[in-house]
Design a protein around this motif. Sequence first.
Motif, short mmCIF file in Angstrom:
data_model
loop_
_atom_site.label_atom_id
_atom_site.label_comp_id
_atom_site.label_asym_id
_atom_site.label_seq_id
_atom_site.Cartn_x
_atom_site.Cartn_y
_atom_site.Cartn_z
N LYS A 82 0.85 -1.19 0.00
CA LYS A 82 0.00 0.00 0.00
C LYS A 82 0.88 1.24 0.00
O LYS A 82 0.61 2.22 -0.69
CB LYS A 82 -0.88 -0.04 1.24
CG LYS A 82 -1.87 1.10 1.31
CD LYS A 82 -2.88 0.85 2.40
CE LYS A 82 -3.62 2.15 2.69
NZ LYS A 82 -4.57 2.04 3.75
N HIS A 83 1.95 1.14 0.76
CA HIS A 83 2.89 2.24 0.83
C HIS A 83 3.50 2.49 -0.54
O HIS A 83 3.66 3.64 -0.98
CB HIS A 83 3.98 1.87 1.84
CG HIS A 83 4.94 2.94 2.11
ND1 HIS A 83 4.74 3.92 3.05
CD2 HIS A 83 6.15 3.21 1.56
CE1 HIS A 83 5.77 4.72 3.07
NE2 HIS A 83 6.64 4.32 2.18
N TYR A 84 3.84 1.41 -1.25
CA TYR A 84 4.42 1.55 -2.58
C TYR A 84 3.50 2.32 -3.51
O TYR A 84 3.92 3.15 -4.31
CB TYR A 84 4.72 0.16 -3.14
CG TYR A 84 4.99 0.13 -4.61
CD1 TYR A 84 4.07 -0.40 -5.48
CD2 TYR A 84 6.17 0.63 -5.13
CE1 TYR A 84 4.30 -0.44 -6.84
CE2 TYR A 84 6.41 0.60 -6.49
CZ TYR A 84 5.48 0.05 -7.34
OH TYR A 84 5.72 0.03 -8.67
N ASN A 143 0.68 4.28 -2.52
CA ASN A 143 0.02 5.49 -2.08
C ASN A 143 0.86 6.49 -1.34
O ASN A 143 0.35 7.50 -0.90
CB ASN A 143 -1.16 5.10 -1.16
CG ASN A 143 -2.37 4.74 -1.99
OD1 ASN A 143 -2.27 4.60 -3.18
ND2 ASN A 143 -3.50 4.60 -1.34
N ASN A 144 2.12 6.19 -1.15
CA ASN A 144 2.95 7.11 -0.37
C ASN A 144 2.91 8.52 -0.97
O ASN A 144 3.06 8.67 -2.17
CB ASN A 144 4.38 6.60 -0.39
CG ASN A 144 5.26 7.38 0.54
OD1 ASN A 144 4.76 8.01 1.46
ND2 ASN A 144 6.55 7.37 0.29
N GLU A 195 4.94 10.98 -1.23
CA GLU A 195 6.01 11.48 -2.09
C GLU A 195 6.42 10.50 -3.17
O GLU A 195 6.61 10.87 -4.31
CB GLU A 195 7.27 11.82 -1.26
CG GLU A 195 7.11 12.96 -0.31
CD GLU A 195 7.00 12.42 1.09
OE1 GLU A 195 7.81 11.54 1.42
OE2 GLU A 195 6.11 12.84 1.84
N THR A 196 6.59 9.23 -2.76
CA THR A 196 7.21 8.31 -3.72
C THR A 196 6.23 7.25 -4.23
O THR A 196 6.63 6.33 -4.91
CB THR A 196 8.38 7.56 -3.07
OG1 THR A 196 7.85 6.82 -1.98
CG2 THR A 196 9.42 8.54 -2.58
N GLY A 197 4.96 7.39 -3.84
CA GLY A 197 4.01 6.36 -4.25
C GLY A 197 3.78 6.37 -5.75
O GLY A 197 3.86 7.40 -6.41
N LYS A 207 1.01 8.54 -7.00
CA LYS A 207 1.20 9.97 -6.81
C LYS A 207 2.27 10.48 -7.76
O LYS A 207 2.21 11.58 -8.27
CB LYS A 207 1.67 10.23 -5.36
CG LYS A 207 0.56 10.19 -4.38
CD LYS A 207 -0.24 11.45 -4.49
CE LYS A 207 -1.48 11.39 -3.65
NZ LYS A 207 -2.29 12.57 -3.83
N TRP A 212 -6.09 5.38 -6.41
CA TRP A 212 -5.43 5.85 -5.20
C TRP A 212 -6.44 6.05 -4.08
O TRP A 212 -6.24 5.63 -2.94
CB TRP A 212 -4.70 7.15 -5.50
CG TRP A 212 -4.08 7.79 -4.31
CD1 TRP A 212 -2.88 7.52 -3.76
CD2 TRP A 212 -4.66 8.82 -3.49
NE1 TRP A 212 -2.65 8.30 -2.66
CE2 TRP A 212 -3.73 9.11 -2.47
CE3 TRP A 212 -5.86 9.52 -3.52
CZ2 TRP A 212 -3.97 10.08 -1.50
CZ3 TRP A 212 -6.09 10.47 -2.56
CH2 TRP A 212 -5.15 10.74 -1.55
N GLU A 263 -6.68 4.03 -0.52
CA GLU A 263 -6.51 4.73 0.75
C GLU A 263 -7.46 4.22 1.80
O GLU A 263 -7.11 4.07 2.97
CB GLU A 263 -6.77 6.23 0.54
CG GLU A 263 -5.58 7.04 0.14
CD GLU A 263 -4.56 7.18 1.24
OE1 GLU A 263 -3.42 6.74 1.04
OE2 GLU A 263 -4.90 7.70 2.32
#
Lengths: 251, 279
Positions: free
Chosen positions: A75-77, A79-80, A82-84, A87, A220, A224
């Motif tokens: 999920k971090h990969y 939706n992060n 800055e680096t998602g 995004k 996204w 979330e």
Amino acid sequence: MAHLLLDSSIRLWVVLPIVFITFIVGVLRHYVTQLLHNEKKVDLQQVSDSQVLLRSRILRENGKYLPKQSFAMRKHYFNNPETGFFKKVKRKVIPKNPMTDTSMLTDMMKGNLTNVLPMILIGGWINWAFSGFVTTKVPFPLTLRFKPMLQRGIELLSLDASWVSSASWYFLNVFGLRSMYTLILGQDNAADQSRIMQDQMTGAAMAMPPDPNKAFKSEWEALEIVEHRWALENVEEELMCQDLNFRGLFS
Amino acid sequence: MSSISELYDVSWEEMRDKLRKWREENYRNSEQIVDVGEELINEHASKLGDDIWIIYEQVMIAALDCSRDDLAWSCLQELKRQFPDSHRVKRLAGMRLEALERYEDANKLYDSILQDDPTNTAARKRKISILRAQGKSSEAIRELNEYLEQFVGDQEAWHELSELYINEHDYAKAAFCLEELMMTNPHNHLYCEQYAEVKYTQGGLENLELARKYFAQALKLNNRNMRALFGLYMGLFATSHQPYTPQNPEAQGFAARNRDEVDCVQLKFQHIHGEGLSC
């Protein structure tokens, strides 16, 4: 309601020929479309994007089978802030103008040629050749509003709107023979007009919707709000409770 | 040498259907395919109609497996004649070159396919298998990673990558690959069981507990999976012997429950073991 007795030669010489003609024209359309069909060039970027979206959707649906850590990592990969992936990645979208883009233009022309033109031609011919008499009766009652549309050559004020002319029988056939085409030509045949109209709205899994950015944004948002409820929390207890049914295993 | 149809008393239709079944279910019984397919091609080619092309492909790949180069070459010639510009046939030609260990030529062929059609996954995968065949596993891993970055949905590739990582003893990354597979196929007990085995191999209390849970899940999905049962037994055994630290207060109750579970599983295990021995 008027009970009309129609001449049986109408059935023989009008109803059946129209069915026949519609069917044959449909089959011909299918083969012509196949001949004129050219390979759709699939863009690598689009394929990749569609697969990424699929993966994200699967993560949402089946993430509960993964350990918490793994789910959080993925999920971090995506939706992060800055680096998602969703995004960071912004695809350059060139809005495809149907008028100037050559490949889409030829596609549109071919589509028009093979589908709309025969329909107009044959509809007109049937109107001219089989006009002036009533062809058939639809089984349900219609209001008077439909009279001018469905009773093209017949100028009778007192005639029930359920009695229709041959032109409307033709149109009925065009849409009704769809399932016959599926039977004979197999799925995904080009004679199926209503599917072509549908095609312009829904997209297949391979081709991307024209705006991947929008798709990314919606994905996204969906990701979330998903939270991880591990399905394997009590699996061991559940397993111990039930009988594992080993009795018949080696018999 | 009597033919298959005489040996087993089957007709050509049955042979064709058998080949189709093997093709659809991805069997790798190459010797059988070569025997049955060769006879079909030689005796009954005219009756097969358009099916014959896919049978040629299937028999060719099986012939490469059995190092029957003559048969592979003739199948390839037929396919080339029928489909002169096909990428699929080119890929088969590349596979034949690989079988002859002419890896450079095979690579060139695959590169030409990819120049024509960058989205062709088959050619990319063959290139990676060439690297694997040559023993260059680190390069194979790198190429496979790049491939997967673009084609995230390719399950075969994820599985191959997990195998490569296991061979390199990089269990964390192998676990990641297997998680991808589990995610896309949550009801496949084999992926659960493989994942649990990798976690078990990694060791450490947390991983052992995860392994136990996934072995249990595999058993739930298919209670005939003996490996999962054995894995569960070993996992329970291992965790019940882990020293529990004061920071982990629930571990005490855990250990006690573990002991019960170990006994329970042991009983079940002996039950099957007994039954297994008796028959």
